[in-house]
Design an enzyme around this catalytic site. Structure first.
Site, PDB file in Angstrom:
ATOM      1  N   ARG A  27       3.853   1.797  25.322  1.00 57.06           N
ATOM      2  CA  ARG A  27       3.242   2.246  24.064  1.00 57.06           C
ATOM      3  C   ARG A  27       3.335   3.769  23.951  1.00 57.06           C
ATOM      4  O   ARG A  27       3.618   4.317  22.895  1.00 57.06           O
ATOM      5  CB  ARG A  27       1.775   1.799  24.061  1.00 57.06           C
ATOM      6  CG  ARG A  27       1.044   2.040  22.766  1.00 57.06           C
ATOM      7  CD  ARG A  27      -0.349   1.449  22.820  1.00 57.06           C
ATOM      8  NE  ARG A  27      -0.365   0.023  23.120  1.00 57.06           N
ATOM      9  CZ  ARG A  27      -0.133  -0.942  22.235  1.00 57.06           C
ATOM     10  NH1 ARG A  27       0.164  -0.630  20.983  1.00 57.06           N
ATOM     11  NH2 ARG A  27      -0.170  -2.204  22.581  1.00 57.06           N
ATOM     12  N   ASP A  50      -9.307  -0.595  14.285  1.00 56.50           N
ATOM     13  CA  ASP A  50     -10.025  -0.721  13.012  1.00 56.50           C
ATOM     14  C   ASP A  50     -11.427  -0.111  13.078  1.00 56.50           C
ATOM     15  O   ASP A  50     -12.422  -0.720  12.640  1.00 56.50           O
ATOM     16  CB  ASP A  50     -10.087  -2.196  12.570  1.00 56.50           C
ATOM     17  CG  ASP A  50      -8.698  -2.763  12.331  1.00 56.50           C
ATOM     18  OD1 ASP A  50      -7.849  -2.035  11.800  1.00 56.50           O
ATOM     19  OD2 ASP A  50      -8.456  -3.921  12.703  1.00 56.50           O
ATOM     20  N   HIS A  74      -7.948  -1.127   5.879  1.00 52.63           N
ATOM     21  CA  HIS A  74      -8.175  -2.431   6.504  1.00 52.63           C
ATOM     22  C   HIS A  74      -8.817  -3.363   5.472  1.00 52.63           C
ATOM     23  O   HIS A  74      -9.710  -2.934   4.730  1.00 52.63           O
ATOM     24  CB  HIS A  74      -9.099  -2.265   7.725  1.00 52.63           C
ATOM     25  CG  HIS A  74      -9.303  -3.525   8.481  1.00 52.63           C
ATOM     26  ND1 HIS A  74      -8.333  -4.081   9.293  1.00 52.63           N
ATOM     27  CD2 HIS A  74     -10.354  -4.382   8.520  1.00 52.63           C
ATOM     28  CE1 HIS A  74      -8.794  -5.204   9.813  1.00 52.63           C
ATOM     29  NE2 HIS A  74     -10.017  -5.413   9.363  1.00 52.63           N
ATOM     30  N   ASN A 109       0.833  -1.216   0.000  1.00 48.94           N
ATOM     31  CA  ASN A 109       0.000   0.000   0.000  1.00 48.94           C
ATOM     32  C   ASN A 109       0.859   1.255   0.000  1.00 48.94           C
ATOM     33  O   ASN A 109       0.498   2.258  -0.621  1.00 48.94           O
ATOM     34  CB  ASN A 109      -0.972  -0.004   1.188  1.00 48.94           C
ATOM     35  CG  ASN A 109      -2.209  -0.827   0.896  1.00 48.94           C
ATOM     36  OD1 ASN A 109      -3.028  -0.442   0.077  1.00 48.94           O
ATOM     37  ND2 ASN A 109      -2.325  -1.992   1.540  1.00 48.94           N
TER      38      ASN A 109
END
Ligand code: GAR
Length: 217
Positions: free
Chosen positions: A67, A147, A111, A16
């Site tokens: 994170r 998502d 996605h 992509n």
């Protein structure tokens, strides 16, 4: 207007990313890729960035304890490059709510399913197991949930008898490579914007030949 500056975040193969690089190589395309960041040192997609002469950075998530620290390091690079939009392209890490907040409405993901169906991993396998007859891909603004977020565009493909994960993935990927640049162009051109949980359109996605909704003409 100067081209919008895009950062692409990857974790792997980068097909992509390649589609976005190819689109941006067209002088008529209103965006340039200013930076590619991978959280994996061996991501194949880094080679596409190198060949295109685009600045690349490896920010290995394993070098950070949390994170939030990883996301802060990514943010620092993005701010330094003064990017306008971030495209997640096979970037397989959840981003912290603070990161999503900072880049809200400028953070886009692709996605390989018709969201909200089949969020998460092993999408094509679960698609085949479910027996659905139409699969596809979705480009959407990113929210803190995985998502999820306002949908910009979707392209559909049939699930065919005898399909394997490989054949279905390839059919979806072909549409991903069309839908992602077309969706990015729409957003950068100001042709669509977030309105609550959905996207509102002032113009159409230009991506003839695909079953895309909203329709192209
Ligand atoms: C693509 O199919 C993309 O939709 C998917 O990972 C693949 C990356 O391929 N992304 C997700 O599943 C995000 N949840 P690529 O590295 O060749 O672009």
């Amino acid at each position: 207007m100067p081209d919008a500056k895009i950062a692409v975040l990857i974790s792997g193969r980068g097909s992509n990313l390649k589609a976005l690089l190819d689109a941006c190589a067209d002088p008529d395309f209103p965006a340039e890729i200013a930076l590619v960041i991978s959280n994996k040192p061996k991501a194949g997609g880094l080679e596409f960035a190198r060949k295109a002469g685009v600045t690349q950075a490896v920010i290995d998530h394993r070098d950070f304890e949390t994170r939030e620290e990883f996301d802060a390091a990514v943010t620092e690079r993005l701010r330094a490059a003064k990017v306008d939009y971030i495209c997640l392209a096979g970037f397989m890490r959840m981003l912290s709510p603070d990161f999503v907040d900072e880049w809200r409405s400028r953070l886009i993901n692709i996605h390989p399913s018709l969201l909200p169906a089949f969020r998460g991993l092993h999408v094509q396998e679960r698609t085949l197991d479910s027996g659905v007859k139409i699969a596809g891909c979705t480009v959407h603004f990113v929210s803190a949930e995985m998502d999820a977020g306002p949908i910009i565009g979707q392209a559909a493909v049939p699930v065919l008898p005898g399909d394997t994960v490989e054949t279905l993935s390839a059919r979806i990927l072909e549409q991903e490579h069309r839908l992602y640049p077309a969706s990015l162009r729409l957003i950068v051109d100001g042709g669509a914007r977030i309105s609550g949980a959905v996207v509102q359109y002032d113009s159409q996605i230009q991506c003839a030949g695909s079953l895309i909704n909203p329709p192209t003409d």
